[in-house]
Design a protein around this motif. Structure first.
Motif, PDB file in Angstrom:
ATOM      1  N   SER A 272      -5.466  -7.520  -0.438  1.00  0.00           N
ATOM      2  CA  SER A 272      -4.249  -7.253  -1.429  1.00  0.00           C
ATOM      3  C   SER A 272      -3.265  -6.063  -0.562  1.00  0.00           C
ATOM      4  O   SER A 272      -3.664  -5.006  -0.534  1.00  0.00           O
ATOM      5  CB  SER A 272      -4.582  -6.797  -2.680  1.00  0.00           C
ATOM      6  N   VAL A 273      -1.998  -6.836  -0.094  1.00  0.00           N
ATOM      7  CA  VAL A 273      -1.045  -6.019   0.359  1.00  0.00           C
ATOM      8  C   VAL A 273      -0.051  -5.644  -0.420  1.00  0.00           C
ATOM      9  O   VAL A 273       1.114  -6.549  -0.521  1.00  0.00           O
ATOM     10  CB  VAL A 273      -0.569  -6.503   1.860  1.00  0.00           C
ATOM     11  N   VAL A 274      -0.132  -4.605  -1.318  1.00  0.00           N
ATOM     12  CA  VAL A 274       1.039  -4.140  -2.250  1.00  0.00           C
ATOM     13  C   VAL A 274       2.081  -3.996  -1.626  1.00  0.00           C
ATOM     14  O   VAL A 274       2.241  -2.699  -0.948  1.00  0.00           O
ATOM     15  CB  VAL A 274       0.332  -3.247  -3.200  1.00  0.00           C
ATOM     16  N   LEU A 275       3.218  -4.433  -2.224  1.00  0.00           N
ATOM     17  CA  LEU A 275       4.731  -4.291  -1.381  1.00  0.00           C
ATOM     18  C   LEU A 275       5.649  -3.608  -2.347  1.00  0.00           C
ATOM     19  O   LEU A 275       6.573  -2.690  -2.290  1.00  0.00           O
ATOM     20  CB  LEU A 275       5.298  -5.491  -0.830  1.00  0.00           C
ATOM     21  N   GLY A 276       5.471  -3.805  -3.752  1.00  0.00           N
ATOM     22  CA  GLY A 276       6.343  -3.251  -4.773  1.00  0.00           C
ATOM     23  C   GLY A 276       7.233  -4.354  -5.601  1.00  0.00           C
ATOM     24  O   GLY A 276       6.417  -5.232  -6.267  1.00  0.00           O
ATOM     25  N   GLU A 277       8.394  -4.302  -5.429  1.00  0.00           N
ATOM     26  CA  GLU A 277       9.167  -5.658  -5.906  1.00  0.00           C
ATOM     27  C   GLU A 277       9.053  -6.993  -5.401  1.00  0.00           C
ATOM     28  O   GLU A 277       8.610  -6.937  -4.237  1.00  0.00           O
ATOM     29  CB  GLU A 277      10.602  -5.032  -5.940  1.00  0.00           C
ATOM     30  N   PRO A 278       9.260  -7.940  -6.433  1.00  0.00           N
ATOM     31  CA  PRO A 278       9.218  -9.201  -5.764  1.00  0.00           C
ATOM     32  C   PRO A 278       9.951  -9.640  -4.742  1.00  0.00           C
ATOM     33  O   PRO A 278       9.407 -10.311  -3.681  1.00  0.00           O
ATOM     34  CB  PRO A 278       9.571 -10.090  -7.199  1.00  0.00           C
ATOM     35  N   GLU A 279      11.206  -9.256  -4.526  1.00  0.00           N
ATOM     36  CA  GLU A 279      12.043  -9.746  -3.602  1.00  0.00           C
ATOM     37  C   GLU A 279      11.481  -9.328  -2.048  1.00  0.00           C
ATOM     38  O   GLU A 279      11.464  -9.977  -1.306  1.00  0.00           O
ATOM     39  CB  GLU A 279      13.338  -8.805  -3.432  1.00  0.00           C
ATOM     40  N   ARG A 280      10.769  -8.146  -1.987  1.00  0.00           N
ATOM     41  CA  ARG A 280      10.106  -7.484  -0.869  1.00  0.00           C
ATOM     42  C   ARG A 280       9.180  -8.481  -0.614  1.00  0.00           C
ATOM     43  O   ARG A 280       8.715  -8.761   0.598  1.00  0.00           O
ATOM     44  CB  ARG A 280       9.821  -6.100  -0.912  1.00  0.00           C
ATOM     45  N   ALA A 281       8.068  -8.828  -1.580  1.00  0.00           N
ATOM     46  CA  ALA A 281       7.057  -9.503  -1.267  1.00  0.00           C
ATOM     47  C   ALA A 281       7.535 -10.951  -0.651  1.00  0.00           C
ATOM     48  O   ALA A 281       6.791 -11.418   0.145  1.00  0.00           O
ATOM     49  CB  ALA A 281       5.955  -9.716  -2.638  1.00  0.00           C
ATOM     50  N   VAL A 282       8.502 -11.537  -1.313  1.00  0.00           N
ATOM     51  CA  VAL A 282       9.127 -12.919  -0.936  1.00  0.00           C
ATOM     52  C   VAL A 282       9.343 -12.759   0.372  1.00  0.00           C
ATOM     53  O   VAL A 282       9.089 -13.698   1.230  1.00  0.00           O
ATOM     54  CB  VAL A 282      10.305 -13.436  -2.001  1.00  0.00           C
ATOM     55  N   ARG A 283      10.133 -11.816   0.977  1.00  0.00           N
ATOM     56  CA  ARG A 283      10.881 -11.703   2.140  1.00  0.00           C
ATOM     57  C   ARG A 283       9.681 -11.517   3.185  1.00  0.00           C
ATOM     58  O   ARG A 283       9.567 -12.272   4.230  1.00  0.00           O
ATOM     59  CB  ARG A 283      11.529 -10.387   2.139  1.00  0.00           C
TER      60      ARG A 283
END
Length: 405
Positions: A330-341
């Protein structure tokens, strides 16, 4: 009303456009991406071919979905029994193959009996709705899979949502509430976080109150414990009289379907009362045959479980994520936009990863979900390193002791 007068009729689905727009603005729209034949996913590592996608998104943890023996097991069942099971398991939907699969699952996991359902989702719905009712209590971990959440809602029991892996909160709920029967329910390996539930401690608390422990082993079977027997076997709890497990056949076993494992009395009760068993069409024979073949491979090659855990640790090191209990990184990145990118960047580098956003995970914890596989090669892992470096800026490429090459 005058015969020529028309009355505006409201559109009962008109609200969907606004709903879709708001989800788009929040980065929460979901897209269905069909795979093409020969795309390399799932169940098939890229094998060093840079033109083929590398699958780190699916749940084919042991790489068995395309294994020749597993495919042949499904084909053989298809030719013997036909395309469908033709009815519910209480009518025409049970074959001798289903019985063989149940016996093999019980033997592998250390339980006295098993009952196969058409899906892991159906198994979870069936077990909780059959073992609880209005006078009962369910204590459920807040990060349990959606199938367990839905099962709690349908059970008509009192439901207490306990903070994640908080054994003291479970104890308090069992102490403070009045109930006739009680169930403590948890994933063993959590599907989004990849961490392991404190099973031994939960069992101690449940037993002290006379409660049943129900554990979803979907992400443990084939991955955790000796020979992939599961987290309950690893904790010494498989086969205990106050423990019931559910599993899926669609992850490590590369097929489809689910099962409930437990004492024979539970199996008999589910046959009599579980609506998702009584009224659902039985698992297709081809799925049962493929799962049985995959289980045979796992039994004969127990090191597969070690391989997938080792590769998962390596992928965690590449991404800076916590080392997982099983295959899920699980690589937690924060906000949805960052994860999508980040997911799109990985895809552009030929690596498919999962992208989990609310409501699947809590707000502010959108992430890449990276699924390790037992059959990854050194070339596959190097490609993953390059993709992660581009997507999230991970430094270096640490070695993987014991990995191929």
């Amino acid at each position: 009303m005058h015969p020529h007068t028309t009355k505006a009729v409201p559109d009962p689905l008109g609200w969907l456009d606004g709903h879709a727009r708001r989800r788009e603005e929040a980065g929460l729209r979901r897209v269905v991406r069909p795979r093409a034949p020969g795309s390399g996913t799932p169940g098939d590592p890229a094998g060093g071919d840079p033109t083929r996608p590398l699958d780190l998104a699916g749940n084919d943890y042991l790489g068995l979905s395309r294994h020749p023996e597993v495919v042949e097991g499904g084909v053989r069942a298809l030719r013997t029994w036909g395309a469908g099971s033709t009815g519910s398991r209480l009518v025409t939907g049970t074959t001798t193959l289903h019985g063989d699969l149940e016996d093999a699952l019980a033997a592998h996991t250390g339980f006295a009996s098993a009952l196969v359902f058409a899906s892991g989702y159906a198994a979870n719905l069936g077990v909780l709705t059959s073992l609880t009712g209005p006078d009962d209590l369910i204590v459920s971990d807040e990060r349990n899979h959606a199938s367990l959440v839905d099962a709690c809602r349908l059970s008509r029991a009192q439901v207490v949502i306990a903070p994640h892996a908080d054994v003291a909160a479970v104890d308090a709920a069992l102490t403070e509430r009045s109930w006739q029967h009680a169930v403590v329910v948890t994933d063993s390996v959590f599907s989004a976080d990849g961490d392991l539930a404190p099973l031994a401690a939960l069992h101690t608390v449940a037993r002290s109150h006379g409660a049943l422990l129900v554990v979803d082993e979907a992400h443990s079977l084939g991955v955790v414990g000796p020979g992939g027997r599961g987290a309950l076997a690893d904790a010494g709890l498989a086969g205990e009289p106050d423990v019931v497990a559910t599993i899926t056949l669609s992850k490590a076993l590369g097929s489809q379907g689910g099962a409930v494992l437990g004492p024979p009395a539970v199996r008999a009760h589910l046959i009599d009362t579980a609506r998702t068993f009584i009224f659902d069409t039985g698992l297709a024979p081809a799925c049962a045959g493929a799962a049985l073949a995959a289980l045979g491979i796992l039994t004969a090659t127990p090191a597969l479980a070690d391989d997938v855990r080792r590769h998962a640790r390596h992928l965690a090191d590449l991404t800076g994520a916590p080392r997982p209990a099983g295959a899920v990184v699980s690589v937690v990145l924060g906000e949805p936009e960052r994860a999508v990118r980040a997911a799109e960047t990985c895809r552009a580098h030929g690596v498919a990863v999962g992208c989990f956003r609310p409501p699947t995970v809590p707000p502010g914890t959108s992430r890449l979900r990276v699924a390790a596989r037992a059959d990854l090669t050194a070339t596959d892992l190097a490609r993953a390193a390059d993709a992660f470096a581009a997507a999230i800026g991970t430094p270096g490429r640490p070695g993987c002791p014991g990995c191929p090459g």
